[in-house]
Design a protein around this motif. Structure first.
Motif, PDB file in Angstrom:
ATOM      1  N   PHE A 124       0.815  -1.211   0.000  1.00  0.00           N
ATOM      2  CA  PHE A 124       0.000   0.000   0.000  1.00  0.00           C
ATOM      3  C   PHE A 124       0.852   1.265   0.000  1.00  0.00           C
ATOM      4  N   ASP A 125       2.089   1.120  -0.369  1.00  0.00           N
ATOM      5  CA  ASP A 125       3.018   2.224  -0.606  1.00  0.00           C
ATOM      6  C   ASP A 125       3.706   1.901  -1.934  1.00  0.00           C
ATOM      7  N   TRP A 126       4.572   2.783  -2.371  1.00  0.00           N
ATOM      8  CA  TRP A 126       5.267   2.517  -3.632  1.00  0.00           C
ATOM      9  C   TRP A 126       6.256   1.363  -3.478  1.00  0.00           C
ATOM     10  N   THR A 127       6.264   0.496  -4.467  1.00  0.00           N
ATOM     11  CA  THR A 127       7.287  -0.546  -4.576  1.00  0.00           C
ATOM     12  C   THR A 127       7.965  -0.375  -5.924  1.00  0.00           C
ATOM     13  N   ILE A 128       9.263  -0.460  -5.901  1.00  0.00           N
ATOM     14  CA  ILE A 128      10.055  -0.279  -7.128  1.00  0.00           C
ATOM     15  C   ILE A 128      10.831  -1.554  -7.375  1.00  0.00           C
ATOM     16  N   GLY A 129      10.554  -2.209  -8.488  1.00  0.00           N
ATOM     17  CA  GLY A 129      11.211  -3.470  -8.817  1.00  0.00           C
ATOM     18  C   GLY A 129      12.586  -3.271  -9.410  1.00  0.00           C
ATOM     19  N   LYS A 130      13.180  -4.377  -9.796  1.00  0.00           N
ATOM     20  CA  LYS A 130      14.502  -4.346 -10.409  1.00  0.00           C
ATOM     21  C   LYS A 130      14.384  -4.014 -11.902  1.00  0.00           C
ATOM     22  N   ALA A 131      15.406  -3.347 -12.408  1.00  0.00           N
ATOM     23  CA  ALA A 131      15.378  -2.907 -13.809  1.00  0.00           C
ATOM     24  C   ALA A 131      16.649  -3.333 -14.523  1.00  0.00           C
ATOM     25  N   VAL A 132      16.572  -3.321 -15.830  1.00  0.00           N
ATOM     26  CA  VAL A 132      17.735  -3.590 -16.676  1.00  0.00           C
ATOM     27  C   VAL A 132      17.925  -2.387 -17.589  1.00  0.00           C
ATOM     28  N   ASN A 133      19.077  -1.751 -17.486  1.00  0.00           N
ATOM     29  CA  ASN A 133      19.414  -0.601 -18.320  1.00  0.00           C
ATOM     30  C   ASN A 133      18.496   0.599 -18.041  1.00  0.00           C
ATOM     31  N   VAL A 134      17.948   0.661 -16.834  1.00  0.00           N
ATOM     32  CA  VAL A 134      17.097   1.772 -16.422  1.00  0.00           C
ATOM     33  C   VAL A 134      17.466   2.134 -14.987  1.00  0.00           C
TER      34      VAL A 134
END
Length: 374
Positions: free
Chosen positions: A298-308
């Motif tokens: 219920f808050d922001w979750t930021i996943g893993k990225a590739v080239n970002v």
């Protein structure tokens, strides 16, 4: 006098070789009875016991092999009770003989090695009297907490007798001495947590930062019958001054959401928000990225990225008259895998409008899209 001296001299020459011979025989006997059994005990316990009937290592090997032979013959619980073939008279006679041999070997081993936990445990396994078996299993567990079979037996025994304090103490030992199997023992902890008295013991253990605390929070949601039980434990931990961290809350909240219990998940999440945070919670949590995302549903979750690269930065540094905290996304050259930047919203039935601001400096065919799913 010279004649008497000459008569005694040959006797001296005969006595020395005899003494040396006896010494050699003694040394060989010592090697055969002491050193040689040490080398034979693991591979040839029968021969080692022939040379030294009380050799503890050989006795233990013989005891273990005899126990294995007994349990090969003894019928094990089957899914279909009719599937187990009845024992023949010869097998029954063999079982009686093996049980007697195990008892004799265990007693001999305990005489030679009173601290041998395995001997007490194996002796308990063939004891028909429940009270005596419990005493022997306790003796095994006292001598070695790593005697897992004995500790597990005592856990089940205490659980059946509804002695939850003893059951939890043994579960704690298993999870500390066998951390690789901690997940399997959590089902007992989950059931124990549903009893108020036992839950107090669990909270006390978790408050002391047990090594298995992380495993508890990762697995407990799937081991309880009432999904409100983990929340009760978490609230008790909060009151005890050791509240669960966001990382510890996440598995429980995600489990509830995945199992269509979003209302309970949202309620549980609210219980661990600070008063100033509760005052700011609206339909969208932390919409202006004023605080670092907790990573909870219920808050922001930021996943893993590739080239970002995804960061939360001060908008003033980006120019264009923007202010406040903003989500800054920067793409590298080439193919990129955009991370999930998401938040679960708890909304009642109705019409809603999602508004926001964006500054885009992006050269791409498809542009940038936000997606809302229900």
């Amino acid at each position: 006098m010279s004649g008497a001296a000459e008569a005694v001299r040959p006797a001296r020459h005969w006595l020395r070789p005899a003494l040396l011979g006896l010494l050699g025989v003694f040394l060989v006997a010592m090697i055969l009875c002491k050193s040689l059994p040490d080398g034979l005990a693991e591979q040839s316990p029968e021969l080692a016991l022939w040379l030294n009937p009380d050799h503890p290592v050989a006795l233990q090997k013989k005891l273990q092999s005899t126990r294995d032979a007994l349990f090969t013959l003894t019928p094990q619980p089957a899914a279909d009770a009719m599937a187990a073939a009845p024992l023949t008279p010869a097998q029954q006679t063999e079982i009686v003989g093996l049980r007697g041999a195990i008892r004799a070997l265990a007693v001999r081993l305990i005489d030679q090695d009173p601290l041998n936990a395995r001997a007490f445990r194996i002796l308990a396994e063939i004891t028909d009297d429940r009270e005596q078996a419990r005493a022997l299993m306790q003796a095994a567990a006292v001598r070695s907490r790593r005697e897992t079979t004995a500790v597990n037996w005592l856990l089940l025994d205490a659980f059946e007798r509804q002695d939850y304090a003893v059951a939890f103490a043994h579960a704690d030992v298993l999870m500390r001495t066998r951390p690789a199997n901690a997940g399997a023992n959590m089902r007992f902890v989950g059931i124990l947590a549903e009893a108020a008295d036992a839950r107090a013991l669990l909270v006390k253990a978790l408050s002391s930062k047990r090594a298995w605390r992380a495993t508890y929070f990762k697995t407990i949601a799937g081991t309880v019958r009432d999904q409100r039980t983990p929340l009760a434990v978490m609230l008790d931990l909060r009151d005890a001054g050791s509240p669960p961290t966001a990382e510890e809350q996440a598995p429980y909240l995600n489990f509830l959401i995945d199992n269509q219990q979003s209302e309970l998940a949202y309620y549980a999440w609210l219980q661990f928000q600070e008063p100033e945070q509760l005052a700011k919670i609206g339909l969208l949590t932390n919409g202006g990225f004023e605080t670092p995302p907790s990573g909870l549903p219920f808050d922001w979750t930021i996943g893993k990225a590739v080239n970002v690269t995804v960061d939360i930065v001060d908008a003033a540094g980006l120019g264009r008259g923007a202010s406040g905290q903003v989500l800054h996304v920067e793409f590298g050259s080439g193919r990129a895998s955009f991370p999930k930047v998401e938040q679960v919203l708890a909304l009642g039935p109705g019409l809603y409008r999602l508004e926001g601001r964006q500054i885009v400096d992006l050269a791409a065919t498809r542009g940038l899209r936000w997606r809302v799913s229900c």
